[in-house]
Design a protein around this motif. Structure first.
Motif, PDB file in Angstrom:
ATOM      1  N   UNK A   1      -3.243  12.921   4.511  1.00 28.56           N
ATOM      2  CA  UNK A   1      -3.232  12.864   3.053  1.00 28.56           C
ATOM      3  C   UNK A   1      -4.264  11.912   2.463  1.00 28.56           C
ATOM      4  N   UNK A   2      -4.726  10.950   3.263  1.00 27.17           N
ATOM      5  CA  UNK A   2      -5.670   9.932   2.783  1.00 27.17           C
ATOM      6  C   UNK A   2      -6.843   9.853   3.751  1.00 27.17           C
ATOM      7  N   UNK A   3      -8.049   9.951   3.194  1.00 29.01           N
ATOM      8  CA  UNK A   3      -9.242   9.696   4.006  1.00 29.01           C
ATOM      9  C   UNK A   3      -9.441   8.185   3.987  1.00 29.01           C
ATOM     10  N   UNK A   4      -9.271   7.558   5.145  1.00 27.41           N
ATOM     11  CA  UNK A   4      -9.373   6.098   5.223  1.00 27.41           C
ATOM     12  C   UNK A   4     -10.559   5.727   6.085  1.00 27.41           C
ATOM     13  N   UNK A   5     -11.434   4.914   5.526  1.00 31.45           N
ATOM     14  CA  UNK A   5     -12.650   4.456   6.188  1.00 31.45           C
ATOM     15  C   UNK A   5     -12.555   2.946   6.352  1.00 31.45           C
ATOM     16  N   UNK A   6     -13.082   2.461   7.444  1.00 29.52           N
ATOM     17  CA  UNK A   6     -13.065   1.021   7.703  1.00 29.52           C
ATOM     18  C   UNK A   6     -14.500   0.495   7.632  1.00 29.52           C
ATOM     19  N   UNK A   7     -14.650  -0.687   7.021  1.00 28.74           N
ATOM     20  CA  UNK A   7     -15.943  -1.368   7.017  1.00 28.74           C
ATOM     21  C   UNK A   7     -15.701  -2.855   7.225  1.00 28.74           C
TER      22      UNK A   7
ATOM     23  N   UNK B   1      -8.359  14.188  -4.118  1.00 25.59           N
ATOM     24  CA  UNK B   1      -8.573  13.611  -2.791  1.00 25.59           C
ATOM     25  C   UNK B   1      -8.385  12.106  -2.930  1.00 25.59           C
ATOM     26  N   UNK B   2      -7.797  11.516  -1.914  1.00 25.47           N
ATOM     27  CA  UNK B   2      -7.568  10.072  -1.903  1.00 25.47           C
ATOM     28  C   UNK B   2      -8.471   9.465  -0.847  1.00 25.47           C
ATOM     29  N   UNK B   3      -9.312   8.536  -1.281  1.00 27.18           N
ATOM     30  CA  UNK B   3     -10.212   7.841  -0.358  1.00 27.18           C
ATOM     31  C   UNK B   3      -9.896   6.354  -0.422  1.00 27.18           C
ATOM     32  N   UNK B   4      -9.519   5.806   0.732  1.00 28.03           N
ATOM     33  CA  UNK B   4      -9.252   4.378   0.852  1.00 28.03           C
ATOM     34  C   UNK B   4     -10.310   3.773   1.752  1.00 28.03           C
ATOM     35  N   UNK B   5     -10.835   2.627   1.350  1.00 38.11           N
ATOM     36  CA  UNK B   5     -11.817   1.922   2.169  1.00 38.11           C
ATOM     37  C   UNK B   5     -11.244   0.556   2.519  1.00 38.11           C
ATOM     38  N   UNK B   6     -10.973   0.381   3.818  1.00 41.12           N
ATOM     39  CA  UNK B   6     -10.467  -0.896   4.300  1.00 41.12           C
ATOM     40  C   UNK B   6     -11.643  -1.850   4.466  1.00 41.12           C
ATOM     41  N   UNK B   7     -11.608  -2.938   3.720  1.00 36.12           N
ATOM     42  CA  UNK B   7     -12.716  -3.894   3.663  1.00 36.12           C
ATOM     43  C   UNK B   7     -12.478  -5.055   4.629  1.00 36.12           C
TER      44      UNK B   7
ATOM     45  N   UNK C   1       0.797  -1.222   0.000  1.00 38.46           N
ATOM     46  CA  UNK C   1       0.000   0.000   0.000  1.00 38.46           C
ATOM     47  C   UNK C   1       0.831   1.275   0.000  1.00 38.46           C
ATOM     48  N   UNK C   2       2.000   1.262   0.595  1.00 36.98           N
ATOM     49  CA  UNK C   2       2.829   2.482   0.572  1.00 36.98           C
ATOM     50  C   UNK C   2       3.204   2.858  -0.857  1.00 36.98           C
ATOM     51  N   UNK C   3       3.613   1.882  -1.655  1.00 33.97           N
ATOM     52  CA  UNK C   3       3.966   2.168  -3.050  1.00 33.97           C
ATOM     53  C   UNK C   3       2.761   2.702  -3.819  1.00 33.97           C
ATOM     54  N   UNK C   4       1.589   2.133  -3.552  1.00 35.10           N
ATOM     55  CA  UNK C   4       0.371   2.565  -4.231  1.00 35.10           C
ATOM     56  C   UNK C   4       0.042   4.008  -3.874  1.00 35.10           C
ATOM     57  N   UNK C   5      -0.063   4.291  -2.588  1.00 37.35           N
ATOM     58  CA  UNK C   5      -0.423   5.646  -2.158  1.00 37.35           C
ATOM     59  C   UNK C   5       0.635   6.657  -2.580  1.00 37.35           C
ATOM     60  N   UNK C   6       1.908   6.303  -2.457  1.00 36.46           N
ATOM     61  CA  UNK C   6       2.978   7.224  -2.870  1.00 36.46           C
ATOM     62  C   UNK C   6       2.886   7.554  -4.353  1.00 36.46           C
ATOM     63  N   UNK C   7       2.481   6.578  -5.175  1.00 40.71           N
ATOM     64  CA  UNK C   7       2.359   6.842  -6.617  1.00 40.71           C
ATOM     65  C   UNK C   7       1.219   7.818  -6.904  1.00 40.71           C
ATOM     66  N   UNK C   8       0.194   7.825  -6.061  1.00 43.65           N
ATOM     67  CA  UNK C   8      -0.900   8.791  -6.212  1.00 43.65           C
ATOM     68  C   UNK C   8      -0.444  10.164  -5.713  1.00 43.65           C
ATOM     69  N   UNK C   9       0.229  10.194  -4.593  1.00 45.61           N
ATOM     70  CA  UNK C   9       0.726  11.467  -4.057  1.00 45.61           C
ATOM     71  C   UNK C   9       1.770  12.104  -4.962  1.00 45.61           C
ATOM     72  N   UNK C  10       2.477  11.302  -5.754  1.00 45.06           N
ATOM     73  CA  UNK C  10       3.517  11.810  -6.652  1.00 45.06           C
ATOM     74  C   UNK C  10       2.981  12.304  -7.996  1.00 45.06           C
ATOM     75  N   UNK C  11       1.671  12.352  -8.164  1.00 41.71           N
ATOM     76  CA  UNK C  11       1.095  12.827  -9.422  1.00 41.71           C
ATOM     77  C   UNK C  11       1.451  14.298  -9.656  1.00 41.71           C
TER      78      UNK C  11
END
Length: 193
Positions: A50-56, A27-33, A11-21
């Motif tokens: 930097x990331x709005x993270x929601x848990x479900x 806005x970055x929204x992550x949903x932990x399933x 996930x760090x590589x994924x989020x960093x690639x979005x932040x490096x745009x």
């Protein structure tokens, strides 16, 4: 939008690639399933501002994506899964197509296919030929849209609905088929992810 499930390894590589745009108005929204590997805690502590993270609870990838779409404030929705990466000019390059062609509902691009170590194996457009325009008949035969490159006008979800939660595979193809019935689709012939 990033659906998460036991994603701590990549996930760090994924989020960093979005932040490096190069395009920064996002806005970055992550949903932990329902992860069991502390993914939620990791993301919320490392990327808290930097990331709005929601848990479900574990309801599946379609449900996680739908929750993020519902929460999104922007006019466009871009998808990336927890083990994918974007190249720095992905968003800016694709969003320019929406400005040039206001009738387009979805823009996608080519992407590298890599192994677990990041070694390039192939690319999507060598496996599936892309098409543009009103592509429903061609898309019905082959899903040539890699979801990690898809950007959709948010307003389209009001017309076609969200991801069908009955599907745990090919849920993206189902959504793309619905979109392709009502508006043209375009692509960038470059590897952007």
């Amino acid at each position: 939008i990033i659906p998460l499930y036991n994603s701590k390894a990549f996930i760090s590589e994924t989020i960093d690639s979005v932040l490096d745009q190069t395009y920064k108005d996002l806005e970055i929204i992550a949903v932990d399933d329902g992860s069991t590997d502390n993914t939620y805690e990791f993301v919320t502590s490392k990327y808290k501002d930097k990331v709005k993270c929601i848990r479900q609870e574990n309801l599946g990838i379609s449900s996680a994506r739908n929750k993020a779409i519902y929460l999104a404030q922007g006019n466009y929705i871009a998808f990336i899964d927890h083990d994918d990466k974007w190249l720095p000019d992905k968003l800016g390059t694709q969003l320019s197509i929406f400005k040039e062609k206001p009738d387009i509902g979805l823009v996608f691009s080519d992407a590298y296919i890599i192994d677990i170590n990041g070694k390039r194996i192939n690319n999507f457009f060598e496996i599936s030929r892309p098409y543009r325009g009103m592509v429903f008949d061609k898309l019905l035969r082959d899903n040539f849209i890699p979801i990690l490159t898809a950007i959709v006008r948010k307003g389209l979800f009001d017309k076609v609905g969200l991801f069908d939660t009955r599907y745990s595979i090919a849920e993206d193809w189902d959504l793309f088929l619905k979109i392709s019935q009502i508006c043209p689709i375009d692509y960038i012939d470059r590897k952007l992810a």
